[in-house]
Scaffold this motif. Structure first.
Motif, PDB file in Angstrom:
ATOM      1  N   ILE A 137      50.231   5.063  33.947  1.00 54.15           N
ATOM      2  CA  ILE A 137      50.886   4.735  35.214  1.00 54.15           C
ATOM      3  C   ILE A 137      51.660   3.427  35.107  1.00 54.15           C
ATOM      4  O   ILE A 137      52.814   3.329  35.514  1.00 54.15           O
ATOM      5  CB  ILE A 137      49.844   4.637  36.348  1.00 54.15           C
ATOM      6  N   GLY A 138      51.020   2.393  34.558  1.00 52.80           N
ATOM      7  CA  GLY A 138      51.676   1.105  34.378  1.00 52.80           C
ATOM      8  C   GLY A 138      52.265   0.578  35.663  1.00 52.80           C
ATOM      9  O   GLY A 138      51.599   0.509  36.707  1.00 52.80           O
ATOM     10  N   LEU A 139      53.545   0.225  35.612  1.00 56.37           N
ATOM     11  CA  LEU A 139      54.272  -0.250  36.780  1.00 56.37           C
ATOM     12  C   LEU A 139      55.170   0.821  37.375  1.00 56.37           C
ATOM     13  O   LEU A 139      55.380   0.860  38.589  1.00 56.37           O
ATOM     14  CB  LEU A 139      55.143  -1.453  36.390  1.00 56.37           C
ATOM     15  N   LEU A 140      55.692   1.706  36.530  1.00 58.12           N
ATOM     16  CA  LEU A 140      56.739   2.616  36.980  1.00 58.12           C
ATOM     17  C   LEU A 140      56.247   3.742  37.872  1.00 58.12           C
ATOM     18  O   LEU A 140      57.020   4.285  38.661  1.00 58.12           O
ATOM     19  CB  LEU A 140      57.463   3.222  35.767  1.00 58.12           C
ATOM     20  N   LYS A 141      54.976   4.114  37.762  1.00 56.26           N
ATOM     21  CA  LYS A 141      54.523   5.305  38.491  1.00 56.26           C
ATOM     22  C   LYS A 141      53.398   5.014  39.483  1.00 56.26           C
ATOM     23  O   LYS A 141      52.631   5.901  39.851  1.00 56.26           O
ATOM     24  CB  LYS A 141      54.086   6.380  37.483  1.00 56.26           C
ATOM     25  N   ARG A 142      53.323   3.770  39.942  1.00 58.89           N
ATOM     26  CA  ARG A 142      52.280   3.422  40.907  1.00 58.89           C
ATOM     27  C   ARG A 142      52.465   4.187  42.211  1.00 58.89           C
ATOM     28  O   ARG A 142      51.492   4.679  42.798  1.00 58.89           O
ATOM     29  CB  ARG A 142      52.273   1.920  41.153  1.00 58.89           C
ATOM     30  N   ASP A 143      53.701   4.290  42.693  1.00 60.05           N
ATOM     31  CA  ASP A 143      53.943   5.041  43.928  1.00 60.05           C
ATOM     32  C   ASP A 143      53.583   6.507  43.739  1.00 60.05           C
ATOM     33  O   ASP A 143      53.036   7.147  44.641  1.00 60.05           O
ATOM     34  CB  ASP A 143      55.406   4.923  44.346  1.00 60.05           C
ATOM     35  N   GLY A 144      53.901   7.041  42.568  1.00 61.89           N
ATOM     36  CA  GLY A 144      53.569   8.431  42.295  1.00 61.89           C
ATOM     37  C   GLY A 144      52.076   8.672  42.293  1.00 61.89           C
ATOM     38  O   GLY A 144      51.593   9.684  42.816  1.00 61.89           O
ATOM     39  N   LEU A 145      51.317   7.744  41.699  1.00 59.65           N
ATOM     40  CA  LEU A 145      49.865   7.886  41.695  1.00 59.65           C
ATOM     41  C   LEU A 145      49.314   7.820  43.114  1.00 59.65           C
ATOM     42  O   LEU A 145      48.417   8.594  43.483  1.00 59.65           O
ATOM     43  CB  LEU A 145      49.225   6.796  40.841  1.00 59.65           C
ATOM     44  N   ALA A 146      49.862   6.917  43.924  1.00 61.15           N
ATOM     45  CA  ALA A 146      49.405   6.799  45.312  1.00 61.15           C
ATOM     46  C   ALA A 146      49.666   8.083  46.084  1.00 61.15           C
ATOM     47  O   ALA A 146      48.889   8.458  46.975  1.00 61.15           O
ATOM     48  CB  ALA A 146      50.096   5.620  45.989  1.00 61.15           C
ATOM     49  N   ALA A 147      50.748   8.788  45.735  1.00 60.35           N
ATOM     50  CA  ALA A 147      51.040  10.063  46.394  1.00 60.35           C
ATOM     51  C   ALA A 147      50.164  11.186  45.856  1.00 60.35           C
ATOM     52  O   ALA A 147      49.840  12.134  46.582  1.00 60.35           O
ATOM     53  CB  ALA A 147      52.519  10.416  46.204  1.00 60.35           C
ATOM     54  N   GLU A 148      49.766  11.072  44.590  1.00 61.47           N
ATOM     55  CA  GLU A 148      48.974  12.139  43.965  1.00 61.47           C
ATOM     56  C   GLU A 148      47.512  12.105  44.391  1.00 61.47           C
ATOM     57  O   GLU A 148      46.876  13.150  44.589  1.00 61.47           O
ATOM     58  CB  GLU A 148      49.082  12.028  42.443  1.00 61.47           C
ATOM     59  N   LEU A 149      46.935  10.908  44.519  1.00 63.76           N
ATOM     60  CA  LEU A 149      45.518  10.774  44.817  1.00 63.76           C
ATOM     61  C   LEU A 149      45.290  10.551  46.313  1.00 63.76           C
ATOM     62  O   LEU A 149      46.096   9.907  46.977  1.00 63.76           O
ATOM     63  CB  LEU A 149      44.921   9.601  44.040  1.00 63.76           C
ATOM     64  N   SER A 150      44.172  11.048  46.794  1.00 65.70           N
ATOM     65  CA  SER A 150      43.828  10.812  48.193  1.00 65.70           C
ATOM     66  C   SER A 150      43.363   9.368  48.377  1.00 65.70           C
ATOM     67  O   SER A 150      42.926   8.722  47.416  1.00 65.70           O
ATOM     68  CB  SER A 150      42.707  11.755  48.623  1.00 65.70           C
ATOM     69  N   PRO A 151      43.447   8.834  49.599  1.00 68.93           N
ATOM     70  CA  PRO A 151      42.975   7.469  49.842  1.00 68.93           C
ATOM     71  C   PRO A 151      41.523   7.258  49.428  1.00 68.93           C
ATOM     72  O   PRO A 151      41.166   6.193  48.916  1.00 68.93           O
ATOM     73  CB  PRO A 151      43.173   7.287  51.348  1.00 68.93           C
ATOM     74  N   ASP A 152      40.675   8.275  49.645  1.00 69.69           N
ATOM     75  CA  ASP A 152      39.270   8.129  49.263  1.00 69.69           C
ATOM     76  C   ASP A 152      39.105   7.989  47.754  1.00 69.69           C
ATOM     77  O   ASP A 152      38.268   7.218  47.271  1.00 69.69           O
ATOM     78  CB  ASP A 152      38.463   9.338  49.766  1.00 69.69           C
ATOM     79  N   VAL A 153      39.910   8.736  47.004  1.00 64.43           N
ATOM     80  CA  VAL A 153      39.819   8.661  45.542  1.00 64.43           C
ATOM     81  C   VAL A 153      40.375   7.323  45.052  1.00 64.43           C
ATOM     82  O   VAL A 153      39.819   6.716  44.128  1.00 64.43           O
ATOM     83  CB  VAL A 153      40.562   9.842  44.893  1.00 64.43           C
ATOM     84  N   ILE A 154      41.435   6.851  45.676  1.00 63.77           N
ATOM     85  CA  ILE A 154      41.955   5.526  45.312  1.00 63.77           C
ATOM     86  C   ILE A 154      40.906   4.453  45.591  1.00 63.77           C
ATOM     87  O   ILE A 154      40.712   3.527  44.789  1.00 63.77           O
ATOM     88  CB  ILE A 154      43.263   5.228  46.065  1.00 63.77           C
ATOM     89  N   ASP A 155      40.194   4.579  46.711  1.00 62.02           N
ATOM     90  CA  ASP A 155      39.118   3.626  47.016  1.00 62.02           C
ATOM     91  C   ASP A 155      38.057   3.630  45.916  1.00 62.02           C
ATOM     92  O   ASP A 155      37.493   2.576  45.582  1.00 62.02           O
ATOM     93  CB  ASP A 155      38.480   3.957  48.360  1.00 62.02           C
ATOM     94  N   MET A 156      37.759   4.807  45.348  1.00 63.90           N
ATOM     95  CA  MET A 156      36.792   4.875  44.256  1.00 63.90           C
ATOM     96  C   MET A 156      37.300   4.115  43.039  1.00 63.90           C
ATOM     97  O   MET A 156      36.546   3.388  42.379  1.00 63.90           O
ATOM     98  CB  MET A 156      36.508   6.339  43.892  1.00 63.90           C
ATOM     99  N   HIS A 157      38.584   4.273  42.737  1.00 61.98           N
ATOM    100  CA  HIS A 157      39.164   3.522  41.622  1.00 61.98           C
ATOM    101  C   HIS A 157      39.044   2.016  41.848  1.00 61.98           C
ATOM    102  O   HIS A 157      38.674   1.258  40.942  1.00 61.98           O
ATOM    103  CB  HIS A 157      40.650   3.883  41.466  1.00 61.98           C
ATOM    104  N   VAL A 158      39.394   1.599  43.055  1.00 61.45           N
ATOM    105  CA  VAL A 158      39.365   0.167  43.361  1.00 61.45           C
ATOM    106  C   VAL A 158      37.940  -0.372  43.275  1.00 61.45           C
ATOM    107  O   VAL A 158      37.703  -1.492  42.799  1.00 61.45           O
ATOM    108  CB  VAL A 158      39.979  -0.087  44.753  1.00 61.45           C
ATOM    109  N   ALA A 159      36.961   0.428  43.704  1.00 59.34           N
ATOM    110  CA  ALA A 159      35.562  -0.010  43.633  1.00 59.34           C
ATOM    111  C   ALA A 159      35.125  -0.218  42.184  1.00 59.34           C
ATOM    112  O   ALA A 159      34.428  -1.187  41.862  1.00 59.34           O
ATOM    113  CB  ALA A 159      34.659   1.009  44.325  1.00 59.34           C
ATOM    114  N   VAL A 160      35.516   0.697  41.316  1.00 57.73           N
ATOM    115  CA  VAL A 160      35.200   0.553  39.887  1.00 57.73           C
ATOM    116  C   VAL A 160      35.871  -0.694  39.322  1.00 57.73           C
ATOM    117  O   VAL A 160      35.256  -1.483  38.583  1.00 57.73           O
ATOM    118  CB  VAL A 160      35.642   1.809  39.111  1.00 57.73           C
ATOM    119  N   LYS A 161      37.122  -0.880  39.675  1.00 55.75           N
ATOM    120  CA  LYS A 161      37.869  -2.046  39.206  1.00 55.75           C
ATOM    121  C   LYS A 161      37.174  -3.339  39.623  1.00 55.75           C
ATOM    122  O   LYS A 161      37.005  -4.271  38.810  1.00 55.75           O
ATOM    123  CB  LYS A 161      39.286  -1.983  39.777  1.00 55.75           C
TER     124      LYS A 161
END
Length: 470
Positions: A416-440
């Protein structure tokens, strides 16, 4: 005491680079138009202890860490942040040991992919992951992005071969994840979590990979098509036939010409696109697979499809596939996509990409790991043409939207790096993104590990407290 003086007390002076002219090559990867900023310094550690000391110093001084391999990435994942410490792992380039009995190799992260493949071949073994950048990309970078390659249609991506690794976490701890045993189901798969994490959870300092026996010499099949859509249908037909080739690559006429103009390889194809397939099945099974692939190409409307009787010609076409990206870079800035869709959807998606090229008046050359649906549209622009750049960037975003529309993903292997952050945000649900952030947050509580990569949020400065990092 200045910050640099403090760093010099923590690390040997000969691994620290502060000269701006020397640092410049370490501040970004190959992602076109991905932003980067001046770093505090670059270090080239030679040992795990030096990486650990560097990360500890960064925690104490609240300085962001940007891990870097060979810099061949195409998403901006290794791009520096203002005031960050770039840890370039290219000097940690030893193949530590190869175990022919257990079929494993233990390597430092700076080992070049092709160098590992050459070394283990001495023992009759093979490391399958083979990105097109294999002659230049490092194993550590491959692990960081979970890279694929030409052989992954049959043999899988990097993560399927990483059995254990050593890492310095964002907490300043040195940990080993995974086992060197054949089976390992004890606890969470933290090894798998780190593979593909793009340096956002820690700095990988050692990797153990599993190996396979060297495969037999394969048989190559070439198909010529008068349209990209027909070539895409050839891919879908091979999938429907139940054949798993050892490679199935797509290269369009534009890419072949660019390579030929550069390398004078004598390539010619009276076609808009070619499919390059290979089978390494032994004996009669290989003959049958090759016949089935030829029939699948012909059913898709191939103007020519045959088993290659000339190994040199087949090798030249596959070499052209690997050289397509650097050949196009000679023509102007190239923005590279990395979408992946179901193989049955390849014809439709290729057609949509052609429409996007026309609507945005942008040259989009096509290469693909077509056998697993991983498409790499290459958006080529004239040097210094800002309007063309803006059109290409708009086309880039639209291609990502098409991938998601067809149930695909924004990245098959580049990260994902820098170029596809918006794409990842569109691909994953908010709950799944929250899981990523929790791990981080758990593994990087100080928010120093490659901040701003993968997800949009990043600190305003590298010295803010952890609560402001995410």
């Amino acid at each position: 005491m200045t910050t640099i003086e403090s760093l010099s007390r923590a690390l040997p002076a000969d691994i620290i680079i502060t000269d701006p002219d020397v640092m410049e090559r370490y501040l970004h990867d190959d992602a076109e138009w991905a932003p980067f900023e001046p770093a505090l310094a670059v270090i080239r550690p030679r040992s795990t202890d030096q990486v650990l000391a560097a990360v500890t110093w960064c925690i104490d001084n609240r300085v962001a860490v940007v891990p870097r391999g060979s810099g061949t990435g195409l998403s901006g994942g290794a791009n520096s942040l203002a005031g960050s410490l770039v840890i370039s792992l290219d000097a940690m380039d030893r193949v530590i040991d190869v175990d022919p009995v257990e079929r494993t190799a233990r390597v430092q992260p700076g080992v070049i992919n092709e160098h590992l493949r050459t070394r283990v071949a001495e023992d009759g073994l093979w490391y399958p992951p083979d990105p097109a950048s294999a002659p230049w990309s490092s194993i550590g970078g491959n692990v960081a992005t979970n890279a694929g390659g030409l052989c992954c249609v049959k043999y899988g991506v990097t993560g399927e071969y990483v059995i254990s690794l050593e890492m310095v976490t964002g907490t300043g701890k040195l940990v080993r994840l995974g086992r060197r045993t054949t089976k390992d189901v004890a606890g969470y798969d933290l090894r798998g979590l780190v593979v593909g994490s793009e340096g956002t959870l820690g700095v990988i300092t050692e990797i153990t990979v599993r190996l396979l026996p060297l495969p037999p010499v394969g048989t190559a099949i070439v198909g010529y098509f008068d349209s990209l859509v027909a070539a895409g249908q050839g891919v879908a037909n091979v999938t429907a036939a139940g054949v798993i080739p050892s490679a199935l690559e797509l290269v369009d006429k534009y890419c072949l010409k660019a390579v030929d103009d550069w390398k004078n390889m004598g390539l010619s194809a009276d076609a808009e696109a070619i499919l390059l397939a290979a089978t390494d099945a032994p004996g009669a099974a290989g003959v049958e697979e090759a016949r089935t692939i030829v029939e699948a190409f012909e059913a898709a409307g191939a103007t020519f499809a045959a088993v290659s009787e000339n190994d040199e010609e087949a090798d030249a076409f596959f070499a052209a596939r690997r050289l397509a990206y650097p050949a196009l870079e000679r023509l102007g800035p190239v923005l590279t996509e990395d979408i992946c869709v179901a193989r049955s959807k390849v014809p439709e998606v290729l057609a949509r990409i052609q429409q996007i090229a026309q609507s945005h008046d942008t040259v989009i050359a096509q290469i693909a790991h077509a056998g697993d649906g991983n498409l790499h549209p290459l958006l080529v622009t004239p040097p210094g043409d800002d309007e063309a750049r803006q059109r290409a960037q708009a086309a880039f975003e639209e291609i990502i939207a098409v991938a998601l529309e067809f149930g695909g993903t924004v990245s098959g292997e580049h990260g994902i790096g820098l170029l596809k952050r918006d794409g990842l945000a569109a691909e994953l649900s908010p709950d799944v993104i929250d899981m990523h952030v929790a791990v981080k947050r758990a593994l990087d509580p100080h928010g120093i590990m490659n901040p701003g990569k993968v997800f949009e949020s990043r600190p305003a400065t590298t010295s803010q407290a952890a609560s402001e990092q995410l």
